[in-house]
Design a protein around this motif. Structure first.
Motif, PDB file in Angstrom:
ATOM      1  N   SER A  16     -55.441  -1.103 -12.706  1.00  0.00           N
ATOM      2  CA  SER A  16     -56.894  -1.263 -12.813  1.00  0.00           C
ATOM      3  C   SER A  16     -57.499  -1.314 -11.417  1.00  0.00           C
ATOM      4  CB  SER A  16     -57.240  -2.542 -13.582  1.00  0.00           C
ATOM      5  OG  SER A  16     -56.707  -3.676 -12.928  1.00  0.00           O
ATOM      6  N   ALA A  17     -58.743  -0.905 -11.299  1.00  0.00           N
ATOM      7  CA  ALA A  17     -59.407  -0.863  -9.999  1.00  0.00           C
ATOM      8  C   ALA A  17     -60.885  -1.182 -10.140  1.00  0.00           C
ATOM      9  CB  ALA A  17     -59.230   0.514  -9.367  1.00  0.00           C
ATOM     10  N   GLU A  18     -61.466  -1.562  -9.033  1.00  0.00           N
ATOM     11  CA  GLU A  18     -62.906  -1.795  -8.957  1.00  0.00           C
ATOM     12  C   GLU A  18     -63.475  -0.946  -7.831  1.00  0.00           C
ATOM     13  OE1 GLU A  18     -63.967  -5.905  -8.710  1.00  0.00           O
ATOM     14  OE2 GLU A  18     -62.380  -6.520 -10.100  1.00  0.00           O
ATOM     15  N   THR A  19     -64.739  -0.558  -7.979  1.00  0.00           N
ATOM     16  CA  THR A  19     -65.384   0.269  -6.964  1.00  0.00           C
ATOM     17  C   THR A  19     -65.678  -0.540  -5.712  1.00  0.00           C
ATOM     18  OG1 THR A  19     -66.416   1.638  -8.670  1.00  0.00           O
ATOM     19  CG2 THR A  19     -67.372   1.734  -6.465  1.00  0.00           C
ATOM     20  N   ARG A  20     -65.437   0.058  -4.560  1.00  0.00           N
ATOM     21  CA  ARG A  20     -65.776  -0.596  -3.291  1.00  0.00           C
ATOM     22  C   ARG A  20     -67.238  -0.323  -2.982  1.00  0.00           C
ATOM     23  NH1 ARG A  20     -62.340   1.171   1.592  1.00  0.00           N
ATOM     24  NH2 ARG A  20     -61.509   2.851   0.292  1.00  0.00           N
TER      25      ARG A  20
ATOM     26  N   GLU B 222     -53.431  -6.479  -5.090  1.00  0.00           N
ATOM     27  CA  GLU B 222     -52.216  -6.381  -4.296  1.00  0.00           C
ATOM     28  C   GLU B 222     -50.995  -6.754  -5.128  1.00  0.00           C
ATOM     29  OE1 GLU B 222     -50.045  -8.339  -0.352  1.00  0.00           O
ATOM     30  OE2 GLU B 222     -52.189  -8.691  -0.697  1.00  0.00           O
ATOM     31  N   ARG B 223     -51.134  -7.762  -5.969  1.00  0.00           N
ATOM     32  CA  ARG B 223     -50.006  -8.202  -6.794  1.00  0.00           C
ATOM     33  C   ARG B 223     -49.576  -7.093  -7.755  1.00  0.00           C
ATOM     34  NH1 ARG B 223     -50.678 -13.682 -10.102  1.00  0.00           N
ATOM     35  NH2 ARG B 223     -50.657 -14.464  -7.948  1.00  0.00           N
ATOM     36  N   GLU B 224     -50.548  -6.455  -8.416  1.00  0.00           N
ATOM     37  CA  GLU B 224     -50.216  -5.388  -9.367  1.00  0.00           C
ATOM     38  C   GLU B 224     -49.658  -4.164  -8.641  1.00  0.00           C
ATOM     39  OE1 GLU B 224     -50.214  -5.593 -12.700  1.00  0.00           O
ATOM     40  OE2 GLU B 224     -50.647  -7.709 -12.306  1.00  0.00           O
ATOM     41  N   LEU B 225     -50.223  -3.845  -7.484  1.00  0.00           N
ATOM     42  CA  LEU B 225     -49.735  -2.702  -6.711  1.00  0.00           C
ATOM     43  C   LEU B 225     -48.293  -2.940  -6.259  1.00  0.00           C
ATOM     44  CD1 LEU B 225     -50.111  -0.026  -5.178  1.00  0.00           C
ATOM     45  CD2 LEU B 225     -51.091  -1.356  -3.287  1.00  0.00           C
ATOM     46  N   THR B 226     -48.018  -4.144  -5.762  1.00  0.00           N
ATOM     47  CA  THR B 226     -46.665  -4.468  -5.309  1.00  0.00           C
ATOM     48  C   THR B 226     -45.666  -4.365  -6.452  1.00  0.00           C
ATOM     49  OG1 THR B 226     -47.537  -5.949  -3.602  1.00  0.00           O
ATOM     50  CG2 THR B 226     -45.225  -6.240  -4.228  1.00  0.00           C
TER      51      THR B 226
ATOM     52  N   HIS C 189     -39.984   4.070  -8.450  1.00  0.00           N
ATOM     53  CA  HIS C 189     -40.400   5.457  -8.709  1.00  0.00           C
ATOM     54  C   HIS C 189     -41.920   5.597  -8.660  1.00  0.00           C
ATOM     55  CE1 HIS C 189     -41.336   4.252 -12.900  1.00  0.00           C
ATOM     56  NE2 HIS C 189     -40.211   3.583 -12.849  1.00  0.00           N
ATOM     57  N   PHE C 190     -42.552   4.771  -7.850  1.00  0.00           N
ATOM     58  CA  PHE C 190     -44.011   4.797  -7.730  1.00  0.00           C
ATOM     59  C   PHE C 190     -44.526   6.163  -7.304  1.00  0.00           C
ATOM     60  CE2 PHE C 190     -47.857   3.895  -5.070  1.00  0.00           C
ATOM     61  CZ  PHE C 190     -48.692   3.428  -6.079  1.00  0.00           C
ATOM     62  N   PHE C 191     -43.870   6.767  -6.303  1.00  0.00           N
ATOM     63  CA  PHE C 191     -44.385   8.006  -5.738  1.00  0.00           C
ATOM     64  C   PHE C 191     -44.079   9.254  -6.568  1.00  0.00           C
ATOM     65  CE2 PHE C 191     -44.611   5.354  -1.914  1.00  0.00           C
ATOM     66  CZ  PHE C 191     -45.889   5.678  -1.482  1.00  0.00           C
ATOM     67  N   ASN C 192     -43.260   9.138  -7.590  1.00  0.00           N
ATOM     68  CA  ASN C 192     -43.080  10.283  -8.476  1.00  0.00           C
ATOM     69  C   ASN C 192     -43.464   9.917  -9.908  1.00  0.00           C
ATOM     70  OD1 ASN C 192     -40.635   8.705  -8.509  1.00  0.00           O
ATOM     71  ND2 ASN C 192     -39.636  10.356  -9.627  1.00  0.00           N
ATOM     72  N   SER C 193     -44.503   9.073 -10.008  1.00  0.00           N
ATOM     73  CA  SER C 193     -45.034   8.691 -11.317  1.00  0.00           C
ATOM     74  C   SER C 193     -46.541   8.950 -11.360  1.00  0.00           C
ATOM     75  CB  SER C 193     -44.800   7.195 -11.589  1.00  0.00           C
ATOM     76  OG  SER C 193     -43.435   6.894 -11.687  1.00  0.00           O
ATOM     77  N   VAL C 194     -47.013   9.312 -12.523  1.00  0.00           N
ATOM     78  CA  VAL C 194     -48.461   9.403 -12.740  1.00  0.00           C
ATOM     79  C   VAL C 194     -48.993   7.984 -12.887  1.00  0.00           C
ATOM     80  CG1 VAL C 194     -50.261  10.148 -14.350  1.00  0.00           C
ATOM     81  CG2 VAL C 194     -48.342  11.680 -13.813  1.00  0.00           C
ATOM     82  N   VAL C 195     -50.080   7.679 -12.181  1.00  0.00           N
ATOM     83  CA  VAL C 195     -50.706   6.359 -12.261  1.00  0.00           C
ATOM     84  C   VAL C 195     -52.095   6.519 -12.852  1.00  0.00           C
ATOM     85  CG1 VAL C 195     -51.451   4.316 -10.987  1.00  0.00           C
ATOM     86  CG2 VAL C 195     -49.407   5.551 -10.253  1.00  0.00           C
ATOM     87  N   MET C 196     -52.313   5.902 -13.989  1.00  0.00           N
ATOM     88  CA  MET C 196     -53.629   5.929 -14.629  1.00  0.00           C
ATOM     89  C   MET C 196     -54.468   4.806 -14.028  1.00  0.00           C
ATOM     90  SD  MET C 196     -53.480   8.481 -16.710  1.00  0.00           S
ATOM     91  CE  MET C 196     -55.006   8.211 -17.636  1.00  0.00           C
ATOM     92  N   ILE C 197     -55.594   5.186 -13.410  1.00  0.00           N
ATOM     93  CA  ILE C 197     -56.493   4.212 -12.805  1.00  0.00           C
ATOM     94  C   ILE C 197     -57.837   4.275 -13.523  1.00  0.00           C
ATOM     95  CG2 ILE C 197     -57.648   3.463 -10.688  1.00  0.00           C
ATOM     96  CD1 ILE C 197     -55.414   4.717  -9.092  1.00  0.00           C
ATOM     97  N   ASN C 198     -58.129   3.258 -14.292  1.00  0.00           N
ATOM     98  CA  ASN C 198     -59.366   3.206 -15.073  1.00  0.00           C
ATOM     99  C   ASN C 198     -59.558   4.481 -15.898  1.00  0.00           C
ATOM    100  OD1 ASN C 198     -59.655   0.828 -13.700  1.00  0.00           O
ATOM    101  ND2 ASN C 198     -61.462   1.429 -12.534  1.00  0.00           N
ATOM    102  N   GLY C 199     -58.467   4.956 -16.492  1.00  0.00           N
ATOM    103  CA  GLY C 199     -58.522   6.135 -17.342  1.00  0.00           C
ATOM    104  C   GLY C 199     -58.414   7.453 -16.600  1.00  0.00           C
ATOM    105  N   GLU C 200     -58.313   7.402 -15.279  1.00  0.00           N
ATOM    106  CA  GLU C 200     -58.220   8.622 -14.477  1.00  0.00           C
ATOM    107  C   GLU C 200     -56.766   8.854 -14.065  1.00  0.00           C
ATOM    108  OE1 GLU C 200     -61.161  10.798 -11.366  1.00  0.00           O
ATOM    109  OE2 GLU C 200     -60.916   8.635 -11.152  1.00  0.00           O
ATOM    110  N   ARG C 201     -56.310  10.085 -14.253  1.00  0.00           N
ATOM    111  CA  ARG C 201     -54.913  10.429 -13.961  1.00  0.00           C
ATOM    112  C   ARG C 201     -54.763  10.735 -12.471  1.00  0.00           C
ATOM    113  NH1 ARG C 201     -51.253  12.065 -17.708  1.00  0.00           N
ATOM    114  NH2 ARG C 201     -52.998  12.255 -19.167  1.00  0.00           N
ATOM    115  N   THR C 202     -53.845  10.012 -11.814  1.00  0.00           N
ATOM    116  CA  THR C 202     -53.650  10.211 -10.376  1.00  0.00           C
ATOM    117  C   THR C 202     -52.171  10.256 -10.028  1.00  0.00           C
ATOM    118  OG1 THR C 202     -53.498   7.880  -9.664  1.00  0.00           O
ATOM    119  CG2 THR C 202     -55.714   8.782 -10.008  1.00  0.00           C
ATOM    120  N   LEU C 203     -51.909  10.712  -8.801  1.00  0.00           N
ATOM    121  CA  LEU C 203     -50.552  10.706  -8.256  1.00  0.00           C
ATOM    122  C   LEU C 203     -50.618  10.015  -6.896  1.00  0.00           C
ATOM    123  CD1 LEU C 203     -47.681  11.871  -8.929  1.00  0.00           C
ATOM    124  CD2 LEU C 203     -48.259  13.743  -7.372  1.00  0.00           C
ATOM    125  N   PRO C 204     -49.830   8.952  -6.674  1.00  0.00           N
ATOM    126  CA  PRO C 204     -49.832   8.279  -5.367  1.00  0.00           C
ATOM    127  C   PRO C 204     -49.380   9.248  -4.276  1.00  0.00           C
ATOM    128  CG  PRO C 204     -48.706   6.952  -7.023  1.00  0.00           C
ATOM    129  CD  PRO C 204     -48.898   8.305  -7.621  1.00  0.00           C
TER     130      PRO C 204
END
Length: 205
Positions: A8-12, A47-51, A58-73
């Motif tokens: 989950s994320a919040e807008t800066r 930071e806790r969730e990211l860690t 396998h963080f860098f070869n996984s799709v990460v859904m952020i607030n419903g948006e599909r991303t790749l680290p």
């Protein structure tokens, strides 16, 4: 196939060094989502969730859904003193986008490699493979068998069976992934033997 992770994320509302320092003091990590022909989005994540996700391995070869948006680290910056994450870059992708990822290699069947059983050592040249594959089909790892390998044998990318739809990102050469080499003690012993034989030959003359 790698699991889809969720974050989950919040807008800066504010950007800059001062705003980022304040976020970090609150246990948040500044981040940005970019790409896919859309404007970059400045966000911050826990930071806790990211860690926790980083520790999956396998963080860098996984799709990460952020607030419903599909991303790749794509990149994580760490503090040089504390090693805590201080910034993250995420790339927007479509469900079946072609993505470039680094996938870990797992070697198996070491007990069935004659060269290793006789004292040879596996020299790993690459611990990961750079692959291009479908974002929905990113493999967790690539398994490579060592069965039958002798001292002096090498494993090249051409001998590796990749998952369907995946291909090497490096295509201009048949690069080496690992080799089975003789241990230093064995090489030294063989060298001493050769010298002794040569000496014996000189004496005979």
């Amino acid at each position: 196939m790698s699991d889809t992770l969720t974050l989950s994320a919040e807008t800066r509302e504010q950007v800059g060094k001062g705003a980022s320092r304040l976020l970090r003091r609150e246990g948040r990590v500044p981040a940005v989502i970019y790409g896919n022909k859309a404007d970059p989005a400045a966000i911050h994540v826990s930071e806790r969730e990211l860690t926790k996700l980083l520790m999956t391995g396998h963080f860098f070869n996984s799709v990460v859904m952020i607030n419903g948006e599909r991303t790749l680290p794509k990149d994580v910056a760490f503090d040089v003193v504390t090693d805590r994450p201080v910034h993250v870059d995420f790339l927007r992708i479509g469900e079946h986008s072609s993505v470039h990822v680094n996938v870990p290699i797992v070697f198996t069947d070491e007990a069935e490699a004659p060269g290793i059983k006789r004292g040879g050592v596996l020299n790993v040249v690459r611990h990961e493979l750079e692959l291009i594959c479908d974002a929905a089909e990113i493999p967790d790892d690539i398994t490579i068998s060592l069965k039958g390998l002798e001292v002096g044998d090498s494993i090249h990318i051409s001998a590796v069976t990749l998952p369907k739809g995946a291909k090497p990102a490096i295509t201009d050469r048949d690069f080496t992934i690992a080799t089975v080499v003789a241990p230093s003690a064995l090489k030294s012993s063989e060298g001493d033997t050769s010298q002794t034989e040569a000496g014996e030959g000189d004496t005979a003359e």
